[in-house]
Design a protein around this motif. Structure first.
Motif, PDB file in Angstrom:
ATOM      1  N   UNK A  61      39.132 -26.737 -42.118  1.00 22.89           N
ATOM      2  CA  UNK A  61      38.117 -27.734 -42.481  1.00 22.89           C
ATOM      3  C   UNK A  61      38.710 -29.048 -42.949  1.00 22.89           C
ATOM      4  N   UNK A  62      37.844 -30.052 -43.086  1.00 21.63           N
ATOM      5  CA  UNK A  62      38.248 -31.352 -43.605  1.00 21.63           C
ATOM      6  C   UNK A  62      38.281 -31.331 -45.138  1.00 21.63           C
ATOM      7  N   UNK A  63      37.411 -30.518 -45.685  1.00 19.56           N
ATOM      8  CA  UNK A  63      37.220 -30.532 -47.150  1.00 19.56           C
ATOM      9  C   UNK A  63      38.440 -30.056 -47.910  1.00 19.56           C
ATOM     10  N   UNK A  64      38.747 -30.816 -48.961  1.00 20.60           N
ATOM     11  CA  UNK A  64      39.805 -30.359 -49.866  1.00 20.60           C
ATOM     12  C   UNK A  64      39.189 -30.086 -51.238  1.00 20.60           C
ATOM     13  N   UNK A  71      34.699 -25.792 -52.708  1.00 21.45           N
ATOM     14  CA  UNK A  71      34.619 -25.195 -51.371  1.00 21.45           C
ATOM     15  C   UNK A  71      35.699 -24.131 -51.203  1.00 21.45           C
ATOM     16  N   UNK A 111      43.472 -27.229 -44.540  1.00 28.10           N
ATOM     17  CA  UNK A 111      42.826 -28.505 -44.320  1.00 28.10           C
ATOM     18  C   UNK A 111      43.298 -29.017 -42.949  1.00 28.10           C
ATOM     19  N   UNK A 112      42.359 -29.496 -42.198  1.00 30.97           N
ATOM     20  CA  UNK A 112      42.738 -29.986 -40.857  1.00 30.97           C
ATOM     21  C   UNK A 112      43.725 -31.141 -40.993  1.00 30.97           C
TER      22      UNK A 112
END
Lengths: 144, 693
Positions: free
Chosen positions: A93-96, A100, A114-115
């Motif tokens: 995902x993008x979220x850091x 999450x 993380x992507x």
């Protein structure tokens, strides 16, 4: 249980973002995994494939931010299904955001990544995934 | 009896004088003897003897004895009888005086009713019986009187002696105990008038005329004279007038004149003497009673004066009123309180001291209380308004007590305290209290408003943080796609692009990456606001050492030193964040520095005062770098703010380091500020506050 989506050493990628998937596909090619990848562009589609097929993927890369069923719901559905819960899931995902991350681990995610922004780093990450999940990691037999 | 030497010349002369007086008056008595030659109803010596013993003491007995013996022996009585009679008369005087002293006091001046009654009972009635008994018995034994006459002789004897004790002894004693005559001119005139009246009385009763009706009525005219004497001249007046009247009556009777002379002979003097004794006793009792009354009135007057003095010195006002509300007393304090003098209010109605509306009901209150006994104020005390002479009203405290006098007369006594001062103080206090309440009310309202603002601000901050997070998160996806596409383009079309195309593509990649960094900073900044602090005690010195190690390469490369002059105090904070603060400040100190040797000093000021803050430890990070112009001291904390072109310092940054620092310090309830000028280096100060967990 006739259809078989996943052969041995199959990776299921669940991501609605075409750009990200394109980058990931290219990275898989570079690491020699391209033939082992199945893409689902929505959570519902992924669950349908998993529940409809006899074979299970070796690894699942799951994006969180998706329209319809989001990554958390897919994760919860898979990890609460007796047959499916053995599939290792790497959150992709993008979220850091710590919230999450914590939420995912609580729901039973096996890893959280993380992507990477830079393509070279992405290739590097995929290599690591392959090394770890295809070669090093052995999941407990009872859960298979 | 003691030695004869004790009796000096004065004693002897007194005895001799007494003998002479005794003998002389006895002759007078004997000359009026009617029942028996040796027995007379007029016997002044008894009174003289009693007075002598009372005046000079019992030692004077010798005079009495000798006088009596002499008086009787010369009446041709046998010596033995005369001796016995003398002894009886002496015993009479001694017994009478002793009993008087015993029951009426050492100096019976007849000023008191008790003295008079004792004189009558012990001297006139009892002691005379002694003399009468001994005398009559002696006469009968001597054969001078037949036993058959014993009782009439005894009675005449007794009556004569009693007359002496009632008429003569008081005359002597009253003048003896009070010998001084101090009459005013008016008093002297009145005394003369009284004397004239007495003389007139003598003339009238001697006239034997029938002009005033029944002659027997005349004797009772002595009473107005006696009363006059008693009222105006006291005991001495009575004894004197009585003596004179008695002398006149006896004298006239002896001359066969006056009202008594018409009575049957033989008994006339007995009747006269009885009358004289009764008149004398009446006069004595009356004057004594009057005197006692006057004395008690005097005492009352005195105590009233004393009471007035006490009341006048009471700080509180004191007013006594009667049932009708008439003011009977009014002390000095009242004058101060009401402005009226006592003379202006005593005798007037107490309503004059009350405001109109209350005064209108006062009679009602009083009469209601008199009827029902239900008091609205008595024994309770109330706060009322009083009316001063100048017409002003004032608050007062009134407590009323009821005073019951004899015969159902009731007074009410009120104590009044002027409480204007207290009321004013209470008013001021109340005003202050009201003002305080008002302020408190305002403060409460402000507090509520502030709370709402704070909540609003928190919410808007939260929303802002959420927005920043979501926005930057969502911005990242297309940006990543942009980067990916650029990478693919470079990879796939590397051979087909010329140098300029490649340069632009690289520039595109660089800008996208930069954008990605900025978004990352924004994300981080918003997270600094959102995430909880992991608070623990941090050894700041140790943290600095760790940072030194982490930055080792940079320090060497830039020829920089981080110095800590003295050991730093520990601080309760989020360790990772605090390390970030220090690292950021140290990095900046080294980065913006043109000195050959770059020095960063980290220290603290003990319990210094931060601007607009409490006293606390103030940490500082000081460098010898390029410095910052004062106009930028605020701007440098704004996100993405860089003071110079990155190319100039050869450094690239997003310009968010100090923003993070400030945010972290603020999350720790601290402050950060700096002192710096271009070329003079910079010192960043910061404090760490108490952290709510």
């Amino acid at each position: 249980m006739t259809a078989s989506y996943f052969g041995p050493r199959q990776i299921l990628v669940v991501d609605d973002n075409a750009d990200d998937y394109e980058a990931l596909a290219r990275a898989f090619k570079k690491t020699g995994l391209y033939g082992h990848v199945t893409l689902c562009t929505s959570g519902q589609m992924a669950l349908d494939r998993l529940k409809g097929g006899a074979e299970l993927p070796t690894l699942m890369l799951l994006d969180l931010n998706m329209p319809g069923l989001d990554g958390f719901q897919v994760l919860q559905a898979v990890k609460s299904d007796e047959r499916l819960k053995a599939i290792p899931i790497v959150i992709w995902t993008t979220s850091s955001n710590e919230k999450d991350i914590n939420a995912c681990y609580r729901l039973g995610a096996n890893a959280y990544m993380q992507k990477p922004v830079i393509f070279d780093q992405l290739v590097e990450s995929v290599k690591r995934l392959k090394e770890y999940w295809f070669e090093a990691a052995v999941l407990p037999v009872s859960e298979c | 009896m003691g030695s004869i030497l004790k009796y000096d010349g004065r004693y002897v002369s007194r005895v001799l004088a007494l003998v002479a007086l005794y003998y002389f008056t006895s002759r007078l008595g004997f000359s009026l003897a009617s029942v028996a030659q040796q027995v007379t109803v007029i016997w002044p010596p008894t009174g003289i003897s009693l007075a002598a013993v009372l005046m000079f003491g019992p030692d004077i007995w010798l005079g009495i004895f000798l006088g009596a013996f002499l008086a009787n022996i010369t009446m041709h009585e046998p010596a033995l009888a005369a001796l016995c009679i003398g002894a009886g008369n002496t015993l009479e005087a001694l017994a009478g005086a002793w009993l008087l002293r015993r029951f009426a006091g050492p100096a019976p001046n007849l000023a008191h009713v008790r003295d008079v009654l004792c004189l009558i009972l012990f001297a006139a009635i009892i002691s005379t019986a002694v003399s009468a008994t001994i005398g009559t018995t002696s006469l009968c034994f001597a054969g001078l009187q037949p036993w058959t006459h014993y009782f009439p002789v005894w009675f005449t004897w007794w009556l004569g002696d009693a007359g002496g004790d009632v008429i003569v002894a008081p005359l002597i004693l009253t003048w003896y105990y009070n010998p001084y005559l101090s009459l005013s001119r008016r008093g002297a005139l009145e005394a003369a008038a009284l004397a004239l009246a007495v003389a007139l009385y003598g003339i009238v009763i001697s006239s034997q005329s029938e002009m005033f009706g029944i002659a027997q009525f005349y004797p009772s005219t002595v009473f107005p004279l006696l009363i006059w004497a008693a009222i105006r001249f006291g005991t001495r007046g009575v004894t004197t007038v009585n003596f004179l009247l008695s002398a006149i009556a006896i004298g006239l009777t002896a001359m066969h004149m006056g009202p008594f002379s018409q009575m049957p002979t033989g008994r006339v003097l007995d009747v006269l003497q009885t009358f004289t004794i009764i008149a004398g006793v009446t006069g004595l009792v009356m004057s004594a009673a009057l005197r006692e009354r006057a004395e008690s009135e005097e005492t009352e007057q005195e105590s009233r004066i004393r009471l007035d003095v006490v009341l006048d010195n009471i700080v509180d006002g004191l007013i006594t009123i009667d049932e009708k509300g008439t003011i009977r007393s009014y002390n000095k304090a009242c004058t101060t309180i009401f402005g009226y003098t006592a003379a202006e209010v005593v005798g007037r109605n107490v309503k004059m001291l009350m405001p109109q509306d209350y005064a209108a009901h006062h009679d009602e209150y009083v009469s209601n209380y008199m009827k029902t006994g239900k008091a609205k104020i008595i024994g309770i005390g109330r706060e009322l308004e009083g009316l001063r002479k100048d017409g002003t009203l004032f608050p007062m405290e009134l407590s009323v007590a009821e005073v019951k006098m004899g015969r159902g007369v009731r007074y009410f006594s009120g104590i009044i305290r002027d409480i204007s001062e207290r009321k004013n103080a209470e008013k001021r206090l109340q005003a202050a209290h009201d003002y305080q309440q008002e302020i408190i009310g305002d403060l409460r309202q402000k507090e509520v408003e502030l709370l709402r603002y704070t909540q609003d601000l928190k919410r808007s901050n939260q929303e802002l943080d959420d927005f920043a997070y979501i926005a930057s998160h969502d911005l990242k996806e297309p940006l990543r796609g942009l980067l990916t596409q650029a990478s693919f383009l470079l990879e796939d079309y590397k051979d087909r692009l010329d140098a300029e195309g490649l340069r632009r593509l690289h520039r595109l990649q660089y800008l996208s990456l930069r954008m990605e960094k900025l978004i990352g900073d924004l994300l981080y900044f918003s997270r600094l606001g959102r995430t909880d602090l992991a608070v623990q005690e941090l050894d700041v010195g140790e943290a600095v050492s760790e940072i030194r190690q982490m930055m080792d390469t940079l320090l060497k490369e830039k020829n920089a030193r981080v110095v800590v002059p003295r050991s730093l105090p520990p601080v309760v904070c989020d360790k990772l964040r605090m390390v970030e603060v220090l690292r950021n400040l140290i990095t900046n100190a080294i980065k913006y520095n043109d000195k050959p040797e770059r020095v960063v000093e980290i220290g603290f000021l003990e319990k210094a005062r931060a601007p607009h803050g409490d006293e606390t430890n103030v940490f500082y990070v000081r460098d010898n770098g390029i410095g910052i112009a004062p106009e930028f001291h605020e701007a440098i904390f704004r996100i993405f703010k860089r003071l110079e072109n990155p190319a100039a310092s050869g450094e690239e940054g997003t310009g968010s380091g100090l923003t993070f620092v400030k945010k972290i310090i603020e999350r720790h309830n601290g402050r950060i500020w700096l002192e710096s000028a271009p070329g003079a280096g910079a010192t960043f100060y910061f404090t760490i506050g108490t952290i709510d967990i």
